[in-house]
Design an enzyme around this catalytic site. Structure first.
Site, PDB file in Angstrom:
ATOM      1  CG  HIS A 198      -2.983  -0.701   3.537  1.00 43.15           C
ATOM      2  ND1 HIS A 198      -3.015  -1.543   2.465  1.00 43.15           N
ATOM      3  CD2 HIS A 198      -3.073   0.543   3.025  1.00 43.15           C
ATOM      4  CE1 HIS A 198      -3.102  -0.838   1.350  1.00 43.15           C
ATOM      5  NE2 HIS A 198      -3.146   0.441   1.663  1.00 43.15           N
ATOM      6  CG  ASP A 255      -3.437  -5.359  -5.935  1.00 44.24           C
ATOM      7  OD1 ASP A 255      -2.793  -5.856  -4.987  1.00 44.24           O
ATOM      8  OD2 ASP A 255      -3.256  -4.202  -6.345  1.00 44.24           O
ATOM      9  CG  HIS A 260      -7.392  -2.721  -0.181  1.00 55.30           C
ATOM     10  ND1 HIS A 260      -6.912  -3.228   1.000  1.00 55.30           N
ATOM     11  CD2 HIS A 260      -6.324  -2.660  -1.015  1.00 55.30           C
ATOM     12  CE1 HIS A 260      -5.607  -3.467   0.868  1.00 55.30           C
ATOM     13  NE2 HIS A 260      -5.232  -3.130  -0.343  1.00 55.30           N
ATOM     14  CE  LYS A 360      -1.815  -1.103  -9.225  1.00 55.61           C
ATOM     15  NZ  LYS A 360      -1.731  -0.397  -7.944  1.00 55.61           N
TER      16      LYS A 360
HETATM   17  C1  BG6 Z   1      -2.161  -2.455  -2.091  1.00 56.10           C
HETATM   18  C2  BG6 Z   1      -2.158  -2.946  -3.500  1.00 56.10           C
HETATM   19  O1  BG6 Z   1      -2.714  -3.427  -1.238  1.00 56.10           O
HETATM   20  O2  BG6 Z   1      -2.928  -1.255  -2.008  1.00 56.10           O
HETATM   21  C3  BG6 Z   1      -1.586  -1.890  -4.421  1.00 56.10           C
HETATM   22  O3  BG6 Z   1      -1.399  -4.141  -3.612  1.00 56.10           O
HETATM   23  C4  BG6 Z   1      -2.318  -0.592  -4.243  1.00 56.10           C
HETATM   24  O4  BG6 Z   1      -1.618  -2.316  -5.777  1.00 56.10           O
HETATM   25  C5  BG6 Z   1      -2.411  -0.205  -2.784  1.00 56.10           C
HETATM   26  O5  BG6 Z   1      -1.607   0.393  -4.963  1.00 56.10           O
HETATM   27  C6  BG6 Z   1      -3.321   0.990  -2.597  1.00 56.10           C
HETATM   28  O6  BG6 Z   1      -3.215   1.438  -1.284  1.00 56.10           O
HETATM   29  P1  BG6 Z   1      -3.441   2.965  -0.914  1.00 56.10           P
HETATM   30  O7  BG6 Z   1      -3.333   3.003   0.573  1.00 56.10           O
HETATM   31  O8  BG6 Z   1      -2.390   3.745  -1.636  1.00 56.10           O
HETATM   32  O9  BG6 Z   1      -4.818   3.308  -1.413  1.00 56.10           O
END
Ligand code: BG6
Length: 512
Positions: A198, A255, A260, A360
């Site tokens: 995402h 994760d 990402h 986190k």
């Molecule tokens: C998710 C993780 O893929 O991305 C989460 O599993 C994380 O742990 C999240 O909080 C962060 O996404 P964003 O869009 O809030 O930066």
């Protein structure tokens, strides 16, 4: 004017609605569906980007009728829509939603799905085009794909297309990712598989490519000759919330990093692709992933840092330690913070470190990529203490503030020559206004149009896992001794600062 020119370009690209199709959501009663998928589809409908021939089938275990499902979704959208819902549009939209109760491990449920699909396809004129969204726990990805295969629901014939969107996590290490790729490719061809991340749905992430390759002035200095290092911060103020069970298995490295953060690295570091065709872009991203030097076990000890949050304060409120979160072991050794120093072994980036940190319960939610340039070669302003000549820094602000800023030195007004650091800022919202979105709109739309540029190919996923594999191995062999090692509301363990300080550098100060 910039704004109207930009608007023209966007309009051309997006005027066409997606192909006629049915979207099947496996896991339709879960969080992702109500928080992201339905609001994103609604936003697409509002922008007239959904075909008039479109329908959704929600699939989940819970018994529910179409009417009950529509009612539930109509309640939920009030909370999760990104802007006020237009009742007329919603009424039309919700009539395209259907629900099928079923069990993803039961062949009968898929036969039922087949007949419901055929019926809805006929009613809505969706031309036999279907895509399936796996909004379920990863253990189900493979069984669902196999059932779809066995029922003939992914067979493409007579010009119909069939696609599958797979959520993360895609495997939990290199071996499991390979096994999953192998298993799903027995049923699907690579071009039918849309592995979603995402982060690639975020406007500002997509803008990295436009910024780099749509402008002539940055590329010439985007290399080891001018850049000192790159630092990437992906900070969250939230803890693990209700996801303790998942997080205990995953940890921050799995994760956030191979998915990402590697997206951010590849887009920042890749060579210009020969076109914006999916494979041209993804080939260049894959090259970067393969060029990231895997760490030796010794390097894992010196170039990686892991942390776990203890109790502390966020925004003035006390928050519990990770070990006191629901579904977390009281002596958990799972990391909630990671910092790494990586190198990309290629002509452009040799010897230029990429530092990254993510965690986190840090002081605030912020994602940014900071490119720090080398200092001016000669200090002309001798009376200015050298440490005050701050190097130029270009920061790509990904979230929550979206924009780009450039830091440079300027003369502080006055009779003496004194240098101060100033910022030139571009703020997305100022120029383009803000169009709140879930981040899934573009990805869903692209899947409906068959554009896989923003989705992960098998080789990319595997290359990402190959980079983190040695870290996972060493960390597993040497469990952390001093967890928790940072208080909630701080920027992680002191070792993360030392990682930079050893190289005479420091993390960018982000105001809390
Ligand atoms: C998710 C993780 O893929 O991305 C989460 O599993 C994380 O742990 C999240 O909080 C962060 O996404 P964003 O869009 O809030 O930066």
């Amino acid at each position: 004017m910039i704004v109207s020119e930009a608007a023209e370009v966007t309009k051309e690209r997006t005027e066409q609605p997606g192909d006629p199709c049915v979207m099947v959501i496996f896991g339709a009663s879960g969080d992702l569906t109500k928080r992201k998928l339905i609001p994103a589809l609604y936003n697409l409908a509002r922008e007239s980007l959904l075909s008039r021939h479109f329908a959704v089938i929600g699939f989940a275990r819970r018994p529910m009728s179409n009417e009950e499902f529509r009612k539930k979704i109509s309640q939920e959208i009030k909370e999760f829509a990104t802007s006020p819902v237009d009742p007329e549009l919603w009424d039309r939209f919700v009539k395209q939603l259907y629900y099928l109760p079923g069990d993803v491990q039961d062949a009968n449920s898929f036969r039922e799905l087949q007949s419901v699909l055929a019926q809805i396809d006929k009613e809505h004129g969706t031309r036999g085009n279907y895509f399936y969204y796996m909004a379920m726990a990863p253990d189900f990805f493979c069984p669902i794909v196999q059932q779809l295969g066995a029922t003939g629901l992914v067979r493409e014939e007579n010009g119909q297309w069939r696609r599958v969107i797979i959520e993360k996590p895609f495997g939990h290490d290199l071996d499991s990712a390979r096994a999953l790729n192998q298993a799903i490719r027995q049923v699907l061809s690579e071009k039918q598989i849309y592995r979603i991340d995402h982060y690639l749905g975020k406007e500002t992430v997509q803008n990295i490519l436009v910024f780099r390759f749509g402008n002539g002035i940055f590329e010439p200095i985007w290399n080891r000759r001018y850049i000192d290092h790159v630092q990437i911060t992906v900070a969250e103020d939230l803890g693990v919330e209700q996801r303790g069970d998942y997080y205990e298995e995953a940890g921050t490295l799995r994760d956030m990093v191979p998915n990402h953060i590697f997206q951010l690295i590849t887009l920042t570091a890749m060579e210009p692709p020969i076109s914006f065709e999916a494979d041209a872009v993804r080939d260049e991203q894959a090259k970067i992933l393969r060029a990231i030097q895997p760490l030796s076990p010794e390097e894992v000890l010196t170039l990686t840092v892991r942390g776990q949050y203890g109790e502390g304060q966020i925004g003035g409120e006390p928050v519990p330690a990770y070990r006191s979160e629901p579904k977390v072991a009281p002596d958990s050794r799972t990391e909630t913070f990671v910092a790494l120093k990586l190198s990309i072994d290629n002509w452009r980036w040799a010897d230029i470190p990429f530092y990254l940190r993510t965690g986190k319960r840090l002081p605030k939610r912020v994602t940014e990529i900071a490119i720090e340039f080398k200092r001016a070669p000669f200090i002309l302003f001798r009376k200015t203490p050298i440490e005050r000549l701050t190097p130029n820094q270009l920061v790509l602000h990904i979230q929550p503030d979206e924009g780009i800023s450039l830091r440079f030195g300027a003369k502080v007004p006055g009779p003496l020559v004194r240098l101060g650091a100033v910022n030139m800022n571009f703020d997305y919202a100022d120029y383009f206004g803000s169009t709140p979105s879930t981040g899934y709109e573009r990805l869903l739309y692209d899947c409906m149009c068959g554009d896989a540029t923003l989705f992960q190919r098998a080789d990319m996923v595997e290359a990402g896992w190959s980079v983190v594999a040695p870290i996972l191995d060493v960390w597993k062999a040497l469990p952390p001794r001093a967890f928790p090692n940072y208080a909630s509301g701080t920027w992680g363990p002191k070792e993360a600062d030392e990682l930079m300080e050893r190289d005479g550098r420091r993390w960018r100060k982000i105001s809390d």
